[in-house]
Design a protein around this motif. Structure first.
Motif, PDB file in Angstrom:
ATOM      1  N   LEU A  52      66.287  10.708  -4.367  1.00  0.00           N
ATOM      2  CA  LEU A  52      65.709  11.861  -3.713  1.00  0.00           C
ATOM      3  C   LEU A  52      66.410  12.652  -2.304  1.00  0.00           C
ATOM      4  O   LEU A  52      65.899  13.309  -1.727  1.00  0.00           O
ATOM      5  CB  LEU A  52      64.332  11.198  -3.049  1.00  0.00           C
ATOM      6  CG  LEU A  52      63.526  10.803  -4.158  1.00  0.00           C
ATOM      7  CD1 LEU A  52      62.221  10.266  -3.574  1.00  0.00           C
ATOM      8  CD2 LEU A  52      63.164  11.901  -5.317  1.00  0.00           C
TER       9      LEU A  52
ATOM     10  N   LEU B 238      55.021  11.327 -12.231  1.00  0.00           N
ATOM     11  CA  LEU B 238      56.339  11.275 -12.023  1.00  0.00           C
ATOM     12  C   LEU B 238      57.090   9.991 -12.281  1.00  0.00           C
ATOM     13  O   LEU B 238      58.076   9.859 -12.317  1.00  0.00           O
ATOM     14  CB  LEU B 238      56.559  11.399 -10.141  1.00  0.00           C
ATOM     15  CG  LEU B 238      56.040  12.502  -9.615  1.00  0.00           C
ATOM     16  CD1 LEU B 238      56.245  12.419  -8.194  1.00  0.00           C
ATOM     17  CD2 LEU B 238      56.750  13.852 -10.005  1.00  0.00           C
TER      18      LEU B 238
ATOM     19  N   LEU C 137      59.896  23.238  -4.254  1.00  0.00           N
ATOM     20  CA  LEU C 137      59.243  22.559  -5.285  1.00  0.00           C
ATOM     21  C   LEU C 137      57.810  22.276  -5.016  1.00  0.00           C
ATOM     22  O   LEU C 137      57.296  21.992  -3.759  1.00  0.00           O
ATOM     23  CB  LEU C 137      59.623  21.177  -5.661  1.00  0.00           C
ATOM     24  CG  LEU C 137      61.153  20.923  -6.129  1.00  0.00           C
ATOM     25  CD1 LEU C 137      61.566  19.304  -6.254  1.00  0.00           C
ATOM     26  CD2 LEU C 137      61.268  21.698  -7.480  1.00  0.00           C
TER      27      LEU C 137
ATOM     28  N   GLN D 133      66.787  17.279  -9.527  1.00  0.00           N
ATOM     29  CA  GLN D 133      67.612  16.032  -9.156  1.00  0.00           C
ATOM     30  C   GLN D 133      68.824  16.162 -10.138  1.00  0.00           C
ATOM     31  O   GLN D 133      69.909  15.919  -9.704  1.00  0.00           O
ATOM     32  CB  GLN D 133      66.769  14.748  -9.611  1.00  0.00           C
ATOM     33  CG  GLN D 133      65.707  14.411  -8.628  1.00  0.00           C
ATOM     34  CD  GLN D 133      64.933  13.017  -9.250  1.00  0.00           C
ATOM     35  OE1 GLN D 133      64.410  13.062 -10.239  1.00  0.00           O
ATOM     36  NE2 GLN D 133      64.412  12.313  -8.161  1.00  0.00           N
TER      37      GLN D 133
ATOM     38  N   LEU E 135      60.887  18.307 -10.692  1.00  0.00           N
ATOM     39  CA  LEU E 135      61.639  17.172  -9.882  1.00  0.00           C
ATOM     40  C   LEU E 135      62.502  16.441 -10.595  1.00  0.00           C
ATOM     41  O   LEU E 135      63.800  16.654 -10.157  1.00  0.00           O
ATOM     42  CB  LEU E 135      60.701  16.191  -9.528  1.00  0.00           C
ATOM     43  CG  LEU E 135      61.220  14.872  -8.479  1.00  0.00           C
ATOM     44  CD1 LEU E 135      61.666  15.680  -7.080  1.00  0.00           C
ATOM     45  CD2 LEU E 135      60.118  13.905  -8.104  1.00  0.00           C
TER      46      LEU E 135
ATOM     47  N   ILE F 151      59.581  20.006  -0.530  1.00  0.00           N
ATOM     48  CA  ILE F 151      58.600  19.800  -1.539  1.00  0.00           C
ATOM     49  C   ILE F 151      57.298  19.813  -0.920  1.00  0.00           C
ATOM     50  O   ILE F 151      56.792  19.259   0.086  1.00  0.00           O
ATOM     51  CB  ILE F 151      58.881  18.407  -1.905  1.00  0.00           C
ATOM     52  CG1 ILE F 151      60.495  18.268  -2.628  1.00  0.00           C
ATOM     53  CG2 ILE F 151      58.009  17.903  -3.051  1.00  0.00           C
ATOM     54  CD1 ILE F 151      60.934  16.976  -3.064  1.00  0.00           C
TER      55      ILE F 151
END
Length: 186
Positions: A114, A71, A64, A51, A47, A120
């Motif tokens: 995000l 996270l 993803l 990003q 992630l 995802i």
């Protein structure tokens, strides 16, 4: 093809190596044809990498797949130990630190931007230590109308890899279905 880097802990050189590997694979097959998948801290790395790619206006992977994702390295004291005062976080070397949370959103991708991410898929379980991270990410993505699927099982993530466990067969069936699902869901 499948590329699986092995690592013992998150380090700046590891992040750069994974980023370079992603760039090389994306150049060969096209970024939209790349699926980044990670388990636990690897899911956080996937992630964070995505990003960073978006922040630098680079091509994003097509999908993803985050398995039992960790996270958020910042942990409020009651999560770590109820008798601790103040706020603590887990540093990249795995040590528990008693200072403010990490400022770098690449270390805490749950708190990063995000918007504009690819689809995802999140796999977690009711017994996952990081289930709260998975649920928080799903909520944030739903609120932004980002493409996301949350799949929760009753088993423990540890059973996913046991070849003869019934939970393992169910997980592999769901994983295969998710990998072959057409884009465009939310």
């Amino acid at each position: 093809s499948v590329v699986s880097p092995r690592y013992a802990r998150a380090q700046a050189s590891l992040v750069a190596a994974v980023e370079n590997l992603y760039q090389a694979v994306a150049a060969q097959v096209g970024a939209g044809n790349v699926l980044l998948m990670g388990y636990g801290t690897g899911a956080g790395l996937a992630l964070a990498l995505t990003q960073r790619q978006r922040a630098e206006a680079r091509a994003l992977p097509g999908h993803l797949l985050l398995l039992a994702p960790w996270l958020d390295l910042y942990l409020p004291a009651p999560t770590v130990a109820p008798d601790l005062e103040g706020a603590y976080y887990v540093a990249p070397d795995g040590s528990l630190c008693s200072r403010q949370p990490l400022a770098d959103k690449h270390d805490n991708p749950l708190h990063g931007n995000l918007d504009g991410l690819p689809r995802i898929s999140i796999f977690t379980t009711v017994h996952d230590l990081h289930r709260a991270d998975a649920l928080a990410l799903a909520r944030r993505l739903f609120a932004r109308q980002q493409p996301v699927r949350l799949l929760m099982q009753a088993s423990s993530p540890a059973t996913w890899l046991l070849p003869d466990a019934a939970e393992s067969h169910d997980f592999r069936r769901q994983l295969t279905a998710e990998l072959t699902r057409e884009p465009g869901y939310s």
